[in-house]
Design a protein around this motif. Structure first.
Motif, mmCIF file in Angstrom:
data_model
loop_
_atom_site.group_PDB
_atom_site.id
_atom_site.type_symbol
_atom_site.label_atom_id
_atom_site.label_comp_id
_atom_site.label_asym_id
_atom_site.label_seq_id
_atom_site.Cartn_x
_atom_site.Cartn_y
_atom_site.Cartn_z
ATOM 1 N N ALA A 470 46.776 52.576 41.875
ATOM 2 C CA ALA A 470 45.922 53.695 41.592
ATOM 3 C C ALA A 470 45.473 54.602 42.687
ATOM 4 N N ALA A 471 45.358 54.090 43.862
ATOM 5 C CA ALA A 471 45.072 54.831 45.136
ATOM 6 C C ALA A 471 45.866 54.380 46.216
ATOM 7 N N PRO A 472 47.163 54.704 46.243
ATOM 8 C CA PRO A 472 48.196 53.989 47.243
ATOM 9 C C PRO A 472 47.830 54.805 48.922
ATOM 10 N N ASP A 473 46.607 55.838 48.974
ATOM 11 C CA ASP A 473 46.279 56.360 50.082
ATOM 12 C C ASP A 473 44.936 55.562 50.742
ATOM 13 N N ARG A 474 44.632 54.443 50.045
ATOM 14 C CA ARG A 474 43.515 53.592 50.473
ATOM 15 C C ARG A 474 43.913 52.251 50.856
ATOM 16 N N GLU A 475 43.281 51.646 51.725
ATOM 17 C CA GLU A 475 43.478 50.337 52.237
ATOM 18 C C GLU A 475 42.563 49.396 51.043
ATOM 19 N N VAL A 476 42.970 48.311 50.632
ATOM 20 C CA VAL A 476 42.487 47.555 49.712
ATOM 21 C C VAL A 476 42.179 46.221 50.113
ATOM 22 N N PHE A 477 40.856 45.589 50.083
ATOM 23 C CA PHE A 477 40.482 44.327 50.682
ATOM 24 C C PHE A 477 40.170 43.305 49.461
ATOM 25 N N ALA A 478 40.807 42.389 49.158
ATOM 26 C CA ALA A 478 40.196 41.405 47.957
ATOM 27 C C ALA A 478 39.268 40.351 48.868
ATOM 28 N N LEU A 479 38.214 40.298 48.804
ATOM 29 C CA LEU A 479 37.489 39.033 49.062
ATOM 30 C C LEU A 479 37.447 37.977 48.273
ATOM 31 N N VAL A 480 37.816 36.906 48.381
ATOM 32 C CA VAL A 480 38.356 35.713 47.544
ATOM 33 C C VAL A 480 37.744 34.569 48.146
ATOM 34 N N GLY A 481 37.061 34.029 47.415
ATOM 35 C CA GLY A 481 36.665 32.256 47.733
ATOM 36 C C GLY A 481 37.669 31.136 47.499
ATOM 37 N N ASP A 482 37.836 30.022 48.078
ATOM 38 C CA ASP A 482 38.773 29.377 47.570
ATOM 39 C C ASP A 482 38.904 28.966 46.227
ATOM 40 N N GLY A 483 37.434 28.753 45.506
ATOM 41 C CA GLY A 483 37.406 28.683 44.049
ATOM 42 C C GLY A 483 38.466 29.410 43.371
ATOM 43 N N THR A 484 37.940 30.909 43.752
ATOM 44 C CA THR A 484 38.668 31.804 42.896
ATOM 45 C C THR A 484 39.978 32.035 43.184
ATOM 46 N N TYR A 485 40.510 31.704 44.440
ATOM 47 C CA TYR A 485 42.093 31.775 44.882
ATOM 48 C C TYR A 485 42.688 31.012 43.850
ATOM 49 N N LEU A 486 41.983 29.568 43.642
ATOM 50 C CA LEU A 486 42.860 28.500 42.888
ATOM 51 C C LEU A 486 43.145 28.909 41.670
ATOM 52 N N MET A 487 42.155 29.845 40.839
ATOM 53 C CA MET A 487 42.137 30.410 39.471
ATOM 54 C C MET A 487 43.590 31.296 39.554
ATOM 55 N N LEU A 488 43.882 32.104 40.157
ATOM 56 C CA LEU A 488 44.717 33.329 40.027
ATOM 57 C C LEU A 488 45.395 33.853 41.134
ATOM 58 N N PRO A 489 46.210 33.045 41.830
ATOM 59 C CA PRO A 489 46.805 33.808 43.004
ATOM 60 C C PRO A 489 48.194 34.320 42.951
ATOM 61 N N THR A 490 48.542 34.420 41.347
ATOM 62 C CA THR A 490 50.028 34.752 41.141
ATOM 63 C C THR A 490 50.616 36.048 41.534
ATOM 64 N N GLU A 491 49.495 36.896 41.246
ATOM 65 C CA GLU A 491 50.010 38.267 41.425
ATOM 66 C C GLU A 491 50.477 38.610 43.075
ATOM 67 N N LEU A 492 50.042 37.712 44.052
ATOM 68 C CA LEU A 492 50.489 37.868 45.398
ATOM 69 C C LEU A 492 52.191 38.071 45.364
#
Length: 636
Positions: A470-492
């Protein structure tokens, strides 16, 4: 709703799926005289329920020309919805993505994402495949059999979590269903998840479609004006109050009312606290800004809430986190004025209602309050509280020993130092939402992106992808804990495939840290919250699991930077921000070394505690619970 000049009458022969895709490509919204294409892309995972229908239609539409519908390939159905939600929130609900799946598990995977969209009042269009309408064979693969209802499929699980649901049993049903779906998606009050379930044989069936159905169509996004009497009464209540407080919710952002809120606060001196969805409604250093309110909020906002005799809610749903489960506003005789486009929300807490768009209502209320100034002592006390909060944030962010492992607060401090004002921080679950709500310093209206309506683990990575689209001119940082990461890392994998730059900051704390702390508070003794081997006692008390999530991210195609110290974290974040492609920063945080009590709201949140137990921890927690329950009140 209006339509652009239409082609001559007549019909166009297309399959149902082809007609739906072409219809969506020609929908526009208009607000404040600005027109936008509404459905800008379609996410999809194909199976037998949609590959020959919607899949073929998307292939035929291609990616160019007036009938184009760009396609985005996802890896998990739930995460595709999260990406679509991140996209539409960044676009102020003026553009959406569609999501198509097969029938069966692909469709049921949509339910969590649909609930998140609806809770947060964010539009997303779901196009799951469905069973055969003609039932040539019954049951078919992935069909759930319901002996007492032949017209039920797994897609009916979407009904409770969607704002509109329809099943297209015949091609000719699509015309009215598609128009009704668009009405809901573009309505500021009704919007949320919309599902059009598409039987797979109907998707592929040809029909002669009215040309007008496929023409450009413009939907006006309304800005309802308040009733003059409601504004007059609201102004009367404000003028009679000695200690007023504004609580800004997500509706301020959806309406684009930040400037109007700032004008009200500046002209009257009324302090402003923010919900999770409303964070960033004021710049963090504005004179009247108190930061987050409620259970995860700041001490400054909590003090204002305790003393407020009038609370002006703007675009907030008044959830239990905001009201501290009915304990945040204890002053005798406290009254509420609720500015909200949704009547149901405006009537909460027995408030005086101003049912209107936030921007128009704030503008008119500010005019009605011309010459009014909040009590000087109240304003001074609130600003002194805000100054103490800002100094406490400075102390929490300070990391004098650059060779030490960073605390989570110091991690946010380094991130605050490295990020530009237009960069976006995305988060949803774990201990980070509470720290962000208290500590983060938003410098732009869309910098703070914390999903806390549903607080869905796994949201962060796909949502960050949607935000960046939606905003290709902005840098986007996803802050993720290990528990959250293990839920849905697939879209990497999708980010790598599409070359969409996001930065994942993965915080390793070996389990569910926030629920562990809550478990301690409510007598659960951190049971089942740590990622550890079983100890000799059979509980999860052994060594931490030897899981290398940095290696996992690298295997999915990301460049990964490890940060073991404060200085290393600063260097890694700067490198990640400057990178050209998807990048991750992996950091293991240390326990907090500072006393952060000056930052905490110390506001309660009700989680029911065992009324009887053989364990001392639970009995003590029940005593604390009953003491807190006595502070709850109804606002009548």
């Amino acid at each position: 709703m209006t339509t652009a000049p239409r082609p001559p009458g007549g019909t166009v022969r297309l399959t149902t799926a082809q007609a739906l895709v072409r219809f969506l490509a020609h929908q526009y919204v208009e607000r404040d005289g600005e027109r936008h294409r509404f459905v800008t892309a379609c996410w999809g995972i194909f199976g037998h329920g949609n590959v020959a229908g919607i899949g073929q239609a998307l292939l035929e539409a291609g990616s160019e020309g007036p009938d184009a519908m760009p396609f985005l390939q996802g890896r998990n159905e739930q995460s595709m919805v999260h990406a679509a939600v991140g996209y539409t929130r960044q676009r102020d609900r003026l553009a959406v993505h569609a999501v198509t799946t097969s029938i069966g598990p692909g469709a049921t995977n949509l339910v969590t994402g649909a609930a998140l969209a609806t809770v947060n009042r964010l539009p997303v269009l779901l196009l799951p495949g469905d069973v055969f309408a003609t039932r040539p064979a019954d049951p078919v693969l992935q069909q759930i059999e319901v002996p007492w209802a032949g017209d039920v499929s797994v897609n009916d699980a979407l009904r409770p979590v969607c704002r509109y649901f329809d099943r297209i049993w015949r091609p000719e049903m699509l015309v009215q269903a598609a128009l009704r779906a668009m009405r809901v998606l573009t309505d500021p009050v009704e919007t949320g998840a919309v599902a059009l379930a598409l039987p797979q044989d109907v998707q592929a069936e040809a029909h002669d479609w009215p040309a007008e159905f496929l023409a450009d169509r413009v939907w006006q996004v309304r800005r309802p004006y308040p009733e003059p009497g409601e504004i007059a009464r609201a102004a009367e209540l404000v003028r009679a109050a000695r200690r007023p407080l504004v609580v800004a919710g997500g509706g301020v952002h959806h309406s684009g009312a930040e400037a109007q809120l700032h004008a009200l606060a500046e002209s009257t001196g009324i302090p402003v606290a923010e919900t999770q969805a409303g964070r960033g409604a004021l710049p963090w250093d504005a004179p009247g800004a108190l930061g987050g309110i409620g259970h995860t909020g700041t001490a400054a906002a909590a003090a204002a809430a305790r003393e407020a005799d009038l609370v002006i809610g703007v675009g907030t749903r008044w959830t239990d986190f905001t009201t501290a489960s009915g304990t945040a506003f204890p002053a005798p005789g406290v009254r509420f004025v609720n500015i909200n486009v949704c009547p149901a929300d405006a009537h909460k807490l027995a408030g005086h209602t101003v049912v209107a768009d936030a921007r128009t209502a704030l503008d008119q209320l500010t005019r009605a309050l011309a010459g009014y100034q909040a009590d000087e002592g109240h304003v001074r006390a609130r600003r002194e509280d805000a100054d103490r909060w800002r100094r406490a944030v400075d102390e929490a962010f300070d990391a004098p020993d650059g060779d030490a492992r960073p605390t989570q607060a110091q991690l946010l401090g380094v991130l605050d130092e490295v990020l530009d004002s237009r960069d976006v921080v995305v988060n949803a679950a774990g201990s980070l939402p509470a720290d962000l709500h208290k500590l983060w310093r938003p410098r732009d209206r869309r910098q703070y992106h914390v999903e806390y309506g549903f607080s869905c683990m796994g949201y962060e990575i796909p949502a960050a992808l949607g935000v960046r689209l939606a905003a290709p001119d902005r840098e986007v940082f996803a802050l993720v804990g290990d528990g959250t990461y293990l839920m849905l890392p697939t879209e990497l994998v999708t980010a790598v495939q599409e070359g969409v730059k996001i930065v994942v900051v993965l915080v390793q704390n070996h389990g569910y840290a926030s629920i562990g702390a809550l478990s301690d508070e409510v007598g659960g003794e951190r049971f089942g919250t740590a990622y550890r081997f079983r100890g000799a006692d059979g509980a999860y008390t052994g060594a931490p699991l030897p899981v290398d999530l940095a290696a996992n991210m690298r295997s999915l195609g990301l460049d990964v930077l490890r940060a073991d110290t404060v200085d290393g974290l600063r260097e890694a974040l700067r490198a990640a921000r400057a990178a050209d492609g998807p990048t991750a920063v992996y950091v293991e945080t240390a326990p907090a070394r500072q006393d952060l009590s000056a930052l905490r709201a110390h506001a309660w949140w009700e989680v029911a505690v065992a009324q009887t137990s053989a364990r001392p921890a639970a009995r003590e927690a029940r005593q604390r619970y009953e003491e807190a329950k006595r502070r709850q009140r109804d606002h009548l």
